[in-house]
Motif scaffolding. Structure first.
Motif, PDB file in Angstrom:
ATOM      1  N   GLU A  15     -11.227 -54.840 -34.865  1.00 18.32           N
ATOM      2  CA  GLU A  15     -11.574 -53.916 -35.934  1.00 18.32           C
ATOM      3  C   GLU A  15     -10.349 -53.548 -36.747  1.00 18.32           C
ATOM      4  O   GLU A  15      -9.213 -53.651 -36.282  1.00 18.32           O
ATOM      5  CB  GLU A  15     -12.207 -52.654 -35.359  1.00 18.32           C
ATOM      6  CG  GLU A  15     -11.284 -51.846 -34.469  1.00 18.32           C
ATOM      7  CD  GLU A  15     -11.929 -50.566 -33.997  1.00 18.32           C
ATOM      8  OE1 GLU A  15     -12.585 -49.899 -34.816  1.00 18.32           O
ATOM      9  OE2 GLU A  15     -11.783 -50.231 -32.798  1.00 18.32           O
ATOM     10  N   THR A  16     -10.600 -53.115 -37.973  1.00 19.09           N
ATOM     11  CA  THR A  16      -9.520 -52.698 -38.855  1.00 19.09           C
ATOM     12  C   THR A  16      -9.039 -51.307 -38.472  1.00 19.09           C
ATOM     13  O   THR A  16      -9.825 -50.368 -38.390  1.00 19.09           O
ATOM     14  CB  THR A  16      -9.989 -52.693 -40.322  1.00 19.09           C
ATOM     15  OG1 THR A  16     -10.404 -54.017 -40.680  1.00 19.09           O
ATOM     16  CG2 THR A  16      -8.871 -52.249 -41.249  1.00 19.09           C
ATOM     17  N   VAL A  17      -7.760 -51.193 -38.205  1.00 18.40           N
ATOM     18  CA  VAL A  17      -7.144 -49.906 -37.854  1.00 18.40           C
ATOM     19  C   VAL A  17      -5.999 -49.661 -38.823  1.00 18.40           C
ATOM     20  O   VAL A  17      -5.091 -50.488 -38.923  1.00 18.40           O
ATOM     21  CB  VAL A  17      -6.627 -49.893 -36.407  1.00 18.40           C
ATOM     22  CG1 VAL A  17      -5.977 -48.545 -36.089  1.00 18.40           C
ATOM     23  CG2 VAL A  17      -7.757 -50.186 -35.430  1.00 18.40           C
ATOM     24  N   ARG A  18      -6.069 -48.542 -39.536  1.00 14.17           N
ATOM     25  CA  ARG A  18      -5.026 -48.232 -40.514  1.00 14.17           C
ATOM     26  C   ARG A  18      -4.373 -46.903 -40.142  1.00 14.17           C
ATOM     27  O   ARG A  18      -5.053 -45.966 -39.718  1.00 14.17           O
ATOM     28  CB  ARG A  18      -5.599 -48.156 -41.926  1.00 14.17           C
ATOM     29  CG  ARG A  18      -6.203 -49.473 -42.407  1.00 14.17           C
ATOM     30  CD  ARG A  18      -6.558 -49.401 -43.883  1.00 14.17           C
ATOM     31  NE  ARG A  18      -7.045 -50.693 -44.369  1.00 14.17           N
ATOM     32  CZ  ARG A  18      -8.311 -50.971 -44.625  1.00 14.17           C
ATOM     33  NH1 ARG A  18      -9.232 -50.037 -44.436  1.00 14.17           N
ATOM     34  NH2 ARG A  18      -8.668 -52.156 -45.070  1.00 14.17           N
ATOM     35  N   PRO A  19      -3.064 -46.795 -40.315  1.00 17.01           N
ATOM     36  CA  PRO A  19      -2.371 -45.534 -39.975  1.00 17.01           C
ATOM     37  C   PRO A  19      -2.868 -44.375 -40.818  1.00 17.01           C
ATOM     38  O   PRO A  19      -3.217 -44.538 -41.996  1.00 17.01           O
ATOM     39  CB  PRO A  19      -0.900 -45.854 -40.284  1.00 17.01           C
ATOM     40  CG  PRO A  19      -0.814 -47.335 -40.311  1.00 17.01           C
ATOM     41  CD  PRO A  19      -2.141 -47.832 -40.780  1.00 17.01           C
ATOM     42  N   ARG A  20      -2.893 -43.223 -40.242  1.00 19.98           N
ATOM     43  CA  ARG A  20      -3.308 -42.021 -40.966  1.00 19.98           C
ATOM     44  C   ARG A  20      -2.271 -41.693 -42.052  1.00 19.98           C
ATOM     45  O   ARG A  20      -1.068 -41.745 -41.815  1.00 19.98           O
ATOM     46  CB  ARG A  20      -3.437 -40.857 -40.004  1.00 19.98           C
ATOM     47  CG  ARG A  20      -3.942 -39.562 -40.637  1.00 19.98           C
ATOM     48  CD  ARG A  20      -4.096 -38.487 -39.580  1.00 19.98           C
ATOM     49  NE  ARG A  20      -5.038 -38.921 -38.534  1.00 19.98           N
ATOM     50  CZ  ARG A  20      -5.246 -38.223 -37.420  1.00 19.98           C
ATOM     51  NH1 ARG A  20      -4.576 -37.096 -37.198  1.00 19.98           N
ATOM     52  NH2 ARG A  20      -6.109 -38.667 -36.519  1.00 19.98           N
ATOM     53  N   GLY A  21      -2.761 -41.375 -43.244  1.00 17.22           N
ATOM     54  CA  GLY A  21      -1.872 -40.993 -44.330  1.00 17.22           C
ATOM     55  C   GLY A  21      -1.481 -42.113 -45.264  1.00 17.22           C
ATOM     56  O   GLY A  21      -0.822 -41.864 -46.275  1.00 17.22           O
ATOM     57  N   THR A  22      -1.871 -43.349 -44.950  1.00 17.56           N
ATOM     58  CA  THR A  22      -1.541 -44.457 -45.850  1.00 17.56           C
ATOM     59  C   THR A  22      -2.461 -44.442 -47.073  1.00 17.56           C
ATOM     60  O   THR A  22      -3.588 -43.942 -47.016  1.00 17.56           O
ATOM     61  CB  THR A  22      -1.681 -45.803 -45.134  1.00 17.56           C
ATOM     62  OG1 THR A  22      -2.983 -45.899 -44.547  1.00 17.56           O
ATOM     63  CG2 THR A  22      -0.621 -45.952 -44.060  1.00 17.56           C
ATOM     64  N   SER A  23      -1.970 -45.000 -48.158  1.00 14.55           N
ATOM     65  CA  SER A  23      -2.706 -44.999 -49.416  1.00 14.55           C
ATOM     66  C   SER A  23      -3.356 -46.352 -49.653  1.00 14.55           C
ATOM     67  O   SER A  23      -3.365 -47.227 -48.780  1.00 14.55           O
ATOM     68  CB  SER A  23      -1.762 -44.656 -50.572  1.00 14.55           C
ATOM     69  OG  SER A  23      -0.812 -45.695 -50.736  1.00 14.55           O
ATOM     70  N   GLU A  24      -3.868 -46.530 -50.877  1.00 11.15           N
ATOM     71  CA  GLU A  24      -4.492 -47.803 -51.239  1.00 11.15           C
ATOM     72  C   GLU A  24      -3.482 -48.941 -51.267  1.00 11.15           C
ATOM     73  O   GLU A  24      -3.865 -50.107 -51.176  1.00 11.15           O
ATOM     74  CB  GLU A  24      -5.160 -47.675 -52.612  1.00 11.15           C
ATOM     75  CG  GLU A  24      -6.392 -46.780 -52.620  1.00 11.15           C
ATOM     76  CD  GLU A  24      -7.459 -47.273 -51.659  1.00 11.15           C
ATOM     77  OE1 GLU A  24      -7.670 -48.500 -51.592  1.00 11.15           O
ATOM     78  OE2 GLU A  24      -8.073 -46.447 -50.973  1.00 11.15           O
ATOM     79  N   VAL A  25      -2.213 -48.625 -51.408  1.00  9.40           N
ATOM     80  CA  VAL A  25      -1.180 -49.664 -51.408  1.00  9.40           C
ATOM     81  C   VAL A  25      -1.227 -50.447 -50.097  1.00  9.40           C
ATOM     82  O   VAL A  25      -1.166 -51.679 -50.090  1.00  9.40           O
ATOM     83  CB  VAL A  25       0.216 -49.041 -51.620  1.00  9.40           C
ATOM     84  CG1 VAL A  25       1.315 -50.091 -51.423  1.00  9.40           C
ATOM     85  CG2 VAL A  25       0.322 -48.427 -53.002  1.00  9.40           C
ATOM     86  N   PHE A  26      -1.334 -49.732 -48.990  1.00 16.02           N
ATOM     87  CA  PHE A  26      -1.394 -50.386 -47.679  1.00 16.02           C
ATOM     88  C   PHE A  26      -2.661 -51.221 -47.552  1.00 16.02           C
ATOM     89  O   PHE A  26      -2.640 -52.292 -46.935  1.00 16.02           O
ATOM     90  CB  PHE A  26      -1.349 -49.316 -46.591  1.00 16.02           C
ATOM     91  CG  PHE A  26      -1.298 -49.867 -45.188  1.00 16.02           C
ATOM     92  CD1 PHE A  26      -0.092 -50.233 -44.623  1.00 16.02           C
ATOM     93  CD2 PHE A  26      -2.456 -50.011 -44.440  1.00 16.02           C
ATOM     94  CE1 PHE A  26      -0.039 -50.736 -43.335  1.00 16.02           C
ATOM     95  CE2 PHE A  26      -2.418 -50.508 -43.147  1.00 16.02           C
ATOM     96  CZ  PHE A  26      -1.203 -50.873 -42.592  1.00 16.02           C
ATOM     97  N   ARG A  27      -3.753 -50.775 -48.147  1.00 11.80           N
ATOM     98  CA  ARG A  27      -5.042 -51.458 -47.992  1.00 11.80           C
ATOM     99  C   ARG A  27      -5.130 -52.734 -48.827  1.00 11.80           C
ATOM    100  O   ARG A  27      -5.714 -53.724 -48.390  1.00 11.80           O
ATOM    101  CB  ARG A  27      -6.180 -50.508 -48.369  1.00 11.80           C
ATOM    102  CG  ARG A  27      -6.317 -49.307 -47.437  1.00 11.80           C
ATOM    103  CD  ARG A  27      -7.328 -48.300 -47.968  1.00 11.80           C
ATOM    104  NE  ARG A  27      -7.542 -47.176 -47.051  1.00 11.80           N
ATOM    105  CZ  ARG A  27      -6.736 -46.138 -46.957  1.00 11.80           C
ATOM    106  NH1 ARG A  27      -5.677 -46.063 -47.743  1.00 11.80           N
ATOM    107  NH2 ARG A  27      -6.986 -45.171 -46.101  1.00 11.80           N
ATOM    108  N   ILE A  28      -4.565 -52.708 -50.026  1.00 14.91           N
ATOM    109  CA  ILE A  28      -4.737 -53.861 -50.912  1.00 14.91           C
ATOM    110  C   ILE A  28      -3.596 -54.864 -50.805  1.00 14.91           C
ATOM    111  O   ILE A  28      -3.709 -55.982 -51.326  1.00 14.91           O
ATOM    112  CB  ILE A  28      -4.880 -53.415 -52.384  1.00 14.91           C
ATOM    113  CG1 ILE A  28      -3.567 -52.816 -52.896  1.00 14.91           C
ATOM    114  CG2 ILE A  28      -6.028 -52.455 -52.548  1.00 14.91           C
ATOM    115  CD1 ILE A  28      -3.580 -52.528 -54.374  1.00 14.91           C
TER     116      ILE A  28
END
Length: 313
Positions: free
Chosen positions: A54-67
């Motif tokens: 599953e996709t796990v992203r750090p808390r507080g990251t913005s769309e920059v991290f996602r795209i």
């Protein structure tokens, strides 16, 4: 033909890039006395990341991290389509310009560096800082080295450069070509994070560059980053192969020429990948503060290539 060739190139890079990575790992394993996981292991890893994680992203990251992974894959794919790998033509001729291609590759690198900064972690910031230091020295060398080949042609379009070398093979052994080839090899090693600039298999935090920026990625996001990294390696090796060894590239629209061009680029990239893997077995990683010296030397070689292209033409 150019549109068909572009589609073939895209499929080759997407499907073959993980296999190239697996081939290089297998060669290194055999030379180091290990059995190795097999050439298809990178594809198995990608499948596991895409389908079973599953996709796990750090808390507080913005769309920059996602795209950032999408930008990295998209820029690599566009370059794979427009650069003349299978044929001397390009599916999108304006985008096959030297400056456009380098800008696309740099955009992907910058996006990943921004993602590393966006996590707010010490390792992400450290990796991004190191990556930008390397890029600041690598991109000018890449531009100048290929520009040296464009002087005789009178165009910075990569299709024109490859076509001119196909019709005049003697240019391959000219001083400008030889100097530019050496400079471009160093650029590829640095840009793709290979030894001695970076160790692609390390997980020692104090020596990481590329890995430090992607520590926070998981699941499908990590798979996209790994796929894009493999695609960039294939693109750079294909660029090196066709700029300096363009034999086998299709110059006519018939299917047989297209088939020969496809086989030629697969063979050349595979051989270059094996040579790179063999070289890595006998190299140790440079200290970080010695890397700028290596890259500065490659930039000097690219400048000499430009000078020789003017004065020894």
């Amino acid at each position: 033909m150019n549109a068909v060739a572009g589609a073939v190139q895209a499929l080759l890079v997407i499907g073959g890039a993980p296999l190239l990575t697996g081939l290089m790992r297998q060669v290194r394993a055999r030379l180091e006395g290990r059995a190795g996981a097999g050439i298809a292991q990178p594809w198995r890893d990608l499948r596991k990341q895409f389908l079973h994680k599953e996709t796990v992203r750090p808390r507080g990251t913005s769309e920059v991290f996602r795209i950032a992974p999408l930008v990295l894959v998209a820029t690599s794919l566009v370059v794979a389509v427009v650069v003349p790998f299978v044929t001397t033509g390009s599916a999108i001729p304006p985008a096959a310009d030297l400056f456009a291609v380098v800008a696309l590759l740099t955009l992907g690198t910058v996006a990943l560096a921004l993602a590393g900064l966006d996590t707010g972690t010490a390792f992400g910031g450290m990796g991004a800082s190191r990556e930008m230091t390397i890029v600041a020295l690598v991109e000018p060398t890449l531009l100048v080295a290929i520009f040296a080949l464009s002087v005789r042609v009178g165009s910075t379009n990569l299709s024109s450069i490859v076509s001119s070398t196909v019709h005049d093979p003697s240019r391959v052994i000219s001083p400008a070509s030889l100097l530019a080839a050496v400079a471009l090899v160093v650029v590829i090693i640095a840009e793709t994070g290979r030894l001695p600039v970076d160790n692609p298999s390390t997980h020692l935090e104090l020596t990481m560059v590329h890995e430090a920026m992607i520590l926070e990625y998981a699941g499908p996001d990590l798979a996209l980053v790994e796929l894009a990294s493999a695609m960039r390696l294939s693109v750079f090796l294909g660029l090196l192969a066709n700029l300096f060894l363009p034999w086998g590239v299709a110059t006519s629209p018939d299917p047989l020429s297209l088939l020969i061009g496809t086989g030629a680029i697969v063979l050349k990239v595979g051989l270059l990948g094996v040579a790179l893997a063999v070289g890595e077995v006998f190299l140790a990683k440079l200290r970080l503060f010695r890397v700028p010296e290596l890259l500065a030397g490659s930039f000097l070689l690219s400048l000499l290539a430009v000078a020789s292209s003017f004065f020894l033409a």
